[in-house]
Design a protein around this motif. Sequence first.
Motif, PDB file in Angstrom:
ATOM      1  N   TYR A   3       0.849  -1.194   0.000  1.00  0.00           N
ATOM      2  CA  TYR A   3       0.000   0.000   0.000  1.00  0.00           C
ATOM      3  C   TYR A   3       0.883   1.242   0.000  1.00  0.00           C
ATOM      4  CZ  TYR A   3      -3.522  -3.327   1.764  1.00  0.00           C
ATOM      5  OH  TYR A   3      -4.365  -4.387   1.919  1.00  0.00           O
ATOM      6  N   GLU A   4       0.393   2.312  -0.632  1.00  0.00           N
ATOM      7  CA  GLU A   4       1.149   3.568  -0.645  1.00  0.00           C
ATOM      8  C   GLU A   4       0.572   4.623   0.276  1.00  0.00           C
ATOM      9  OE1 GLU A   4       1.586   4.990  -4.643  1.00  0.00           O
ATOM     10  OE2 GLU A   4       2.383   3.049  -5.300  1.00  0.00           O
ATOM     11  N   ASN A   5      -0.709   4.491   0.594  1.00  0.00           N
ATOM     12  CA  ASN A   5      -1.388   5.565   1.338  1.00  0.00           C
ATOM     13  C   ASN A   5      -1.888   5.150   2.708  1.00  0.00           C
ATOM     14  OD1 ASN A   5      -1.643   7.701  -0.908  1.00  0.00           O
ATOM     15  ND2 ASN A   5      -2.338   5.811  -1.873  1.00  0.00           N
ATOM     16  N   ILE A   6      -1.695   3.894   3.046  1.00  0.00           N
ATOM     17  CA  ILE A   6      -2.083   3.417   4.373  1.00  0.00           C
ATOM     18  C   ILE A   6      -0.989   2.496   4.908  1.00  0.00           C
ATOM     19  CG2 ILE A   6      -4.587   3.561   3.956  1.00  0.00           C
ATOM     20  CD1 ILE A   6      -4.600   0.537   3.508  1.00  0.00           C
ATOM     21  N   LEU A   7      -0.968   2.347   6.235  1.00  0.00           N
ATOM     22  CA  LEU A   7      -0.079   1.370   6.864  1.00  0.00           C
ATOM     23  C   LEU A   7      -0.967   0.337   7.526  1.00  0.00           C
ATOM     24  CD1 LEU A   7       2.329   3.917   8.613  1.00  0.00           C
ATOM     25  CD2 LEU A   7       2.778   2.639   6.500  1.00  0.00           C
ATOM     26  N   VAL A   8      -0.621  -0.920   7.347  1.00  0.00           N
ATOM     27  CA  VAL A   8      -1.468  -1.984   7.876  1.00  0.00           C
ATOM     28  C   VAL A   8      -0.637  -2.867   8.803  1.00  0.00           C
ATOM     29  CG1 VAL A   8      -2.841  -4.003   7.240  1.00  0.00           C
ATOM     30  CG2 VAL A   8      -2.947  -1.947   5.844  1.00  0.00           C
ATOM     31  N   GLU A   9      -1.158  -3.083  10.007  1.00  0.00           N
ATOM     32  CA  GLU A   9      -0.451  -3.925  10.986  1.00  0.00           C
ATOM     33  C   GLU A   9      -1.435  -4.888  11.621  1.00  0.00           C
ATOM     34  OE1 GLU A   9       1.062  -1.152  13.911  1.00  0.00           O
ATOM     35  OE2 GLU A   9       1.734   0.187  12.313  1.00  0.00           O
ATOM     36  N   THR A  10      -0.890  -5.985  12.127  1.00  0.00           N
ATOM     37  CA  THR A  10      -1.709  -6.926  12.881  1.00  0.00           C
ATOM     38  C   THR A  10      -1.122  -7.038  14.278  1.00  0.00           C
ATOM     39  OG1 THR A  10      -2.178  -8.150  10.867  1.00  0.00           O
ATOM     40  CG2 THR A  10      -2.549  -9.310  12.920  1.00  0.00           C
ATOM     41  N   LEU A  42      -9.652  -7.666   3.511  1.00  0.00           N
ATOM     42  CA  LEU A  42      -8.746  -8.757   3.911  1.00  0.00           C
ATOM     43  C   LEU A  42      -8.879  -9.056   5.402  1.00  0.00           C
ATOM     44  CD1 LEU A  42      -5.550  -7.970   1.833  1.00  0.00           C
ATOM     45  CD2 LEU A  42      -7.121  -9.886   1.541  1.00  0.00           C
ATOM     46  N   PHE A  43      -8.954  -8.012   6.234  1.00  0.00           N
ATOM     47  CA  PHE A  43      -9.130  -8.242   7.677  1.00  0.00           C
ATOM     48  C   PHE A  43     -10.486  -8.905   7.950  1.00  0.00           C
ATOM     49  CE2 PHE A  43      -6.039  -4.683   9.094  1.00  0.00           C
ATOM     50  CZ  PHE A  43      -5.052  -5.617   9.342  1.00  0.00           C
ATOM     51  N   ASP A  44     -11.494  -8.484   7.213  1.00  0.00           N
ATOM     52  CA  ASP A  44     -12.834  -9.035   7.458  1.00  0.00           C
ATOM     53  C   ASP A  44     -12.877 -10.524   7.110  1.00  0.00           C
ATOM     54  OD1 ASP A  44     -15.258  -8.289   8.558  1.00  0.00           O
ATOM     55  OD2 ASP A  44     -16.250  -8.101   6.615  1.00  0.00           O
ATOM     56  N   GLN A  45     -12.105 -10.905   6.092  1.00  0.00           N
ATOM     57  CA  GLN A  45     -12.099 -12.316   5.667  1.00  0.00           C
ATOM     58  C   GLN A  45     -11.191 -13.181   6.532  1.00  0.00           C
ATOM     59  OE1 GLN A  45     -10.655 -11.736   1.715  1.00  0.00           O
ATOM     60  NE2 GLN A  45     -12.682 -11.290   0.835  1.00  0.00           N
ATOM     61  N   ASP A  46     -10.338 -12.553   7.314  1.00  0.00           N
ATOM     62  CA  ASP A  46      -9.297 -13.279   8.046  1.00  0.00           C
ATOM     63  C   ASP A  46      -9.848 -13.790   9.389  1.00  0.00           C
ATOM     64  OD1 ASP A  46      -7.077 -14.133   9.405  1.00  0.00           O
ATOM     65  OD2 ASP A  46      -5.830 -12.407   8.885  1.00  0.00           O
ATOM     66  N   GLU A  47      -9.941 -15.104   9.509  1.00  0.00           N
ATOM     67  CA  GLU A  47     -10.476 -15.729  10.727  1.00  0.00           C
ATOM     68  C   GLU A  47      -9.689 -15.339  11.971  1.00  0.00           C
ATOM     69  OE1 GLU A  47     -12.697 -18.441  11.625  1.00  0.00           O
ATOM     70  OE2 GLU A  47     -13.819 -17.986   9.799  1.00  0.00           O
ATOM     71  N   ALA A  48      -8.415 -14.975  11.773  1.00  0.00           N
ATOM     72  CA  ALA A  48      -7.543 -14.667  12.919  1.00  0.00           C
ATOM     73  C   ALA A  48      -7.773 -13.256  13.453  1.00  0.00           C
ATOM     74  CB  ALA A  48      -6.082 -14.841  12.516  1.00  0.00           C
ATOM     75  N   ILE A  49      -8.591 -12.459  12.772  1.00  0.00           N
ATOM     76  CA  ILE A  49      -8.851 -11.076  13.204  1.00  0.00           C
ATOM     77  C   ILE A  49     -10.254 -10.986  13.806  1.00  0.00           C
ATOM     78  CG2 ILE A  49      -9.183  -8.693  12.384  1.00  0.00           C
ATOM     79  CD1 ILE A  49      -6.247  -9.541  12.458  1.00  0.00           C
ATOM     80  N   GLY A  50     -10.329 -10.333  14.998  1.00  0.00           N
ATOM     81  CA  GLY A  50     -11.621 -10.208  15.664  1.00  0.00           C
ATOM     82  C   GLY A  50     -12.139  -8.794  15.742  1.00  0.00           C
ATOM     83  N   CYS A  51     -11.271  -7.818  15.481  1.00  0.00           N
ATOM     84  CA  CYS A  51     -11.697  -6.417  15.559  1.00  0.00           C
ATOM     85  C   CYS A  51     -10.676  -5.573  14.783  1.00  0.00           C
ATOM     86  CB  CYS A  51     -11.752  -5.961  17.021  1.00  0.00           C
ATOM     87  SG  CYS A  51     -12.522  -4.344  17.252  1.00  0.00           S
TER      88      CYS A  51
END
Length: 258
Positions: A3-10, A42-51
């Motif tokens: 991504y160029e305009n956002i940073l994504v972390e888990t 992607l986060f919504d589809q990811d079973e490992a993410i809850g919020c």
Amino acid sequence: MQYENILVETHGRVGLVRLNRPKALNALNDQLMDELGAALRLFDQDEAIGCIVLTGNEKAFAAGADIGAMANYSYMDVFKGEYITRNWEHLRRVRKPVIAAVAGYALGGGCELAMMCDFIIAADNAKFGQPEIKLGTMPGAGGTQRLPRAVSKAKAMDLCLTARMMDAVEAERSGLVSRVVPAEKLMDEAMNAANTIASMSLPTVMMIKESINRAYETTLSEGVQYERRLFHGTFATEDQKEGMKAFLEKRLPSFRNL
Ligand code: HXC
């Protein structure tokens, strides 16, 4: 994904998205909104993410749609949906909770984006407003609809028609934000809230989000009926059995999101 305009972390079961155009106070252009939509999906589809937590930086959550990018759009450019509004609906389709952690400016589309989230936690330096009228235009991503539902018709009219900004204290008093915290504690507070939610049963979390959102779309009796069906539905989950058993056995529940 790059991504160029956002940073994504888990962080454990929490997905964090930071809007990242600091030189333009995170002005929301089409590329940023495309990337945000992709990251949320992607986060919504990811079973490992809850919020999910959505934030900006200390100076701005987002100062609105990118004025430079849209200044010369024609009616057909925007009406056909190729520009500005093409990608603002992603957030509404996310079924997991999204918390907006807002510091600094949340103006125009930035305020609208925060309001699309499930709740807003504000830093004490946050400023909310719908100043589009000063540009000869108006809110275009739900500002005239979500703001009156959140803060009353009087305050929504005041903000949208005068373009004045509302500080964090006024925003909390009027119901736009759920909590105000010192700016330096904002991310801790938002991540703690997200971790708490992510530790609950995900199907139950999703049902509660769906049910509260239904309150905005229907009558009270239909909404209560809808809630009852979902409540009944929780009895078909393993997590309800585990949650109640754990309470009776005086231990913490161990939810399996089933
Ligand atoms: C593009 C923006 C921007 C925006 C700020 N910048 N807001 N660029 N679109 N919405 C840029 C400035 O041009 C400047 O770039 C840099 O960010 C820093 O901004 P300054 O104005 O120098 O900062 P400051 O003096 O601190 O003032 C902060 C501010 C002001 C009060 C927030 O920037 C401002 O009024 N911004 C516009 C707010 C607004 O009108 N939002 C609504 C947009 S319409 P340079 O290169 O000069 O350093 C909208 C419609 C939504 O949102 C529709 C959705 C579908």
